[in-house]
Design a protein around this motif. Structure first.
Motif, PDB file in Angstrom:
ATOM      1  N   PHE A 153       0.829  -1.207   0.000  1.00 52.12           N
ATOM      2  CA  PHE A 153       0.000   0.000   0.000  1.00 52.12           C
ATOM      3  C   PHE A 153       0.866   1.261   0.000  1.00 52.12           C
ATOM      4  O   PHE A 153       0.520   2.258  -0.643  1.00 52.12           O
ATOM      5  N   ILE A 154       1.978   1.221   0.711  1.00 51.01           N
ATOM      6  CA  ILE A 154       2.878   2.376   0.708  1.00 51.01           C
ATOM      7  C   ILE A 154       3.477   2.575  -0.674  1.00 51.01           C
ATOM      8  O   ILE A 154       3.662   3.718  -1.140  1.00 51.01           O
ATOM      9  N   SER A 155       3.760   1.488  -1.377  1.00 50.98           N
ATOM     10  CA  SER A 155       4.245   1.591  -2.752  1.00 50.98           C
ATOM     11  C   SER A 155       3.210   2.268  -3.646  1.00 50.98           C
ATOM     12  O   SER A 155       3.551   3.079  -4.524  1.00 50.98           O
ATOM     13  N   ILE A 156       1.939   1.966  -3.425  1.00 51.44           N
ATOM     14  CA  ILE A 156       0.866   2.607  -4.189  1.00 51.44           C
ATOM     15  C   ILE A 156       0.803   4.103  -3.862  1.00 51.44           C
ATOM     16  O   ILE A 156       0.594   4.947  -4.752  1.00 51.44           O
ATOM     17  N   ILE A 157       0.990   4.439  -2.586  1.00 48.73           N
ATOM     18  CA  ILE A 157       1.009   5.848  -2.182  1.00 48.73           C
ATOM     19  C   ILE A 157       2.113   6.595  -2.937  1.00 48.73           C
ATOM     20  O   ILE A 157       1.900   7.697  -3.459  1.00 48.73           O
TER      21      ILE A 157
END
Length: 570
Positions: A153-157
């Motif tokens: 999810f942080i990669s998506i952010i």
């Protein structure tokens, strides 16, 4: 000698590294009076009874908003169920889970002790270590997996912030099972989690209070976007054509999915004493937990509705939230979509953090505190879990060990009997009466020492519980062919384990009386021991096992009596 208590942090560090002996003294907990006692193993004092009914409700309501719950309807709809029928199956499984959770938290809420200490009464002063260790191992594994999900999810952010993020050169070979983008997200997730490890379980409920507001808003935003963009729900879009089967086969498939939901909740069912011990009153954990988990049906519904709408638009079912959010960015990388995905990904990252803390890190911390009481408390245990979870490179588990993952998926057959045995021991064998002092006494004369420190009745019952669905469990790996009956019994694995484990233990205790049988004749729920003084204490005036108790003794007696627990602190 121990470092003086008035030293500054810098001076304490210098003292600790001045010699091997001083280092050992520095890491040794002063509260550890024996291998069974330290500050986080003794009954929680009144100041730590911080969890209210709202705390438990917010915890379970917020806990339901996670990756697995969002995609829970996928397997049921794949069987040919309608959306409504799939949600009904999930709802009833969560209602049953909530009922068992409340009962399993009852003793912890009355005596203010966690799972490792409660297990001593049921499995023996030394036998309980096995059941503590296997839970700790699972906590590390799933803690690592949740940290990996958080990293995604942080990669998506970061993809929302930097347009070139998705096309950045990836030097990591595909065989490693991770990209450079997700690896960076994983490292950031680790760093971001560190501050939360400083928060004791007594205060972590504030995290779930925030999560209980943030995640539903994020889920609502996603489902509104999906239905608006699609012009409706389009429930027929995710209807899966299935081969017509007999009623019996279809029914057992439904039962298997019901059991899968129970299995996914099994870790929470076992873990709940470590949270219920901090209840302000026993009633608080009952009300909050009974209502919170069934409400998770809303998250399941949002997941199904969103998936159906997106599949109708793009022709692909994105069941996992991180696949969905990446899919949105693949379809349209506008400023509006980036802002929406950013908020949703940040919310899911925060939700995954909460899930990992509650389901994995807190239980592991409690377990390792029990196994290493001289050196570990809850805070230290939380840091230890995070560091090991980071070090195990969990993406290798997810990408290279399907058989191991299959084992973890069916592991609930071992957990079901543990819960039922502890419930039968407390409600039927002990009639709500535990001897707190005996739970910290490892001598052969201790009431819970049993035979060589092991309650053989509970061990036999534990084996009997998982043996029934075991053949089907072995057959689920695909390497051995088992009968249809064995496979169907495994489809009821958690329920069978729960039923047979508890039943066998009850029968064994009726035939072979447990030590301290006189406790069972007392009125239900009466405190067995009137003194809170534990073995190893030098003074009983205001201490537990020599551990100084904060707060006034009178206040402790008052709060205990308000709960119907008769305590006389001498």
């Amino acid at each position: 000698m121990a470092p003086p208590s008035d030293l500054t942090l810098t001076e304490k560090v210098k003292f600790a590294f001045s010699s091997p002996r001083n280092f050992h003294e520095a890491i040794t907990l002063r509260s550890a009076k024996s291998i069974f006692i330290n500050e986080d193993l003794v009954p929680s004092p009144p100041e730590r009874w911080t969890w209210t009914a709202w705390s438990y409700l917010a915890y379970w309501w917020s806990e339901s908003w996670n990756v697995s719950t969002w995609s829970l309807g996928s397997s049921l709809i794949a069987l040919g169920l309608s959306i409504g029928n799939a949600l009904v199956v999930i709802l009833f499984a969560n209602i049953l889970s909530a009922i068992v959770i409340v009962f399993n938290g009852f003793a912890a809420a009355r005596y203010h002790i966690g799972y490792p200490v409660l297990a001593r009464a049921t499995f023996g002063m030394y036998g309980h270590y096995f059941f503590v260790a296997i839970r700790a191992i699972l906590g590390i594994i799933w803690g690592g997996v949740q940290l990996y999900f958080e990293g995604q999810f942080i990669s998506i952010i970061l993809r929302c912030i930097f347009p070139s993020w998705a096309t950045m050169h990836n030097p990591i070979p595909a065989a490693q099972g991770i990209t450079i983008q997700v690896l960076i997200g994983f490292i950031i997730a680790f760093i971001f989690t560190i501050p939360f490890m400083l928060i004791h379980t007594t205060k972590i409920h504030y995290l779930f209070s925030v999560k209980s507001f943030v995640m539903p808003l994020a889920g609502l935003g996603i489902v509104i976007w999906a239905t608006k963009a699609n012009g409706g729900v389009s429930s027929e879009a995710i209807s899966v054509p299935t081969v017509k089967t007999s009623t019996a086969v279809f029914a057992f498939n439904i039962i298997a999915q019901f059991n899968a939901v129970m299995g996914s909740n099994s870790a929470l069912i076992v873990t709940v004493p470590d949270l219920a011990r901090y209840a302000r009153t026993p009633r608080d954990q009952i009300i909050g937990q009974l209502l919170g988990l069934p409400m998770s049906i809303l998250c399941c519904a949002f997941g199904v509705i969103t998936t159906s709408a997106v599949q109708n638009m793009w022709g692909e079912a994105y069941w996992n939230p991180y696949d969905l959010l990446n899919g949105i960015l693949d379809q349209t990388y506008s400023s509006k979509s980036r802002a929406g995905v950013f908020f949703a990904a940040a919310s899911f990252a925060f939700a995954t953090l909460g899930t990992s803390i509650a389901c994995n890190i807190v239980p592991f911390a409690a377990d390792v505190t029990c196994m290493l009481p001289r050196y570990m408390n809850i805070i230290r245990g939380q840091f230890m879990c995070l560091i090991i979870a980071f070090a195990i490179t969990p993406w290798h588990i997810l990408t290279s060990a399907p058989t191991f993952l299959n084992f973890l998926g069916g592991y609930s057959i071992f957990q079901g009997s543990v819960v039922s045995i502890m419930l039968v021991d407390y409600f039927f064998v002990r009639r709500g009466n535990f001897d707190l002092r005996a739970m910290y006494d490892g001598s052969s004369s201790s009431k819970y020492y049993y035979t060589w420190g092991v309650n053989w009745r509970s061990i036999i019952a534990f084996v009997a519980g998982f043996v029934v669905p075991l053949p089907g469990f072995v057959g689920s790996f695909g390497t051995v062919t088992v009968s249809t009956a064995a496979a169907r019994i495994f489809n009821l694995g958690w329920e069978m384990s729960f039923l047979f484990g508890g039943l066998v233990y009850w029968v064994l205790c009726l035939v072979f009386k447990v030590p301290g049988q006189e406790d069972c004749q007392r009125p239900w729920g009466e405190m067995v021991h009137d003194e809170w003084t534990l073995p190893g204490s030098e003074s009983s005036a205001n201490s537990l096992g020599g551990i100084e108790m904060p707060g006034e003794v009178e206040d402790y007696e008052k709060k205990s009596s308000e709960q119907g627990v008769h305590v006389n602190v001498v």
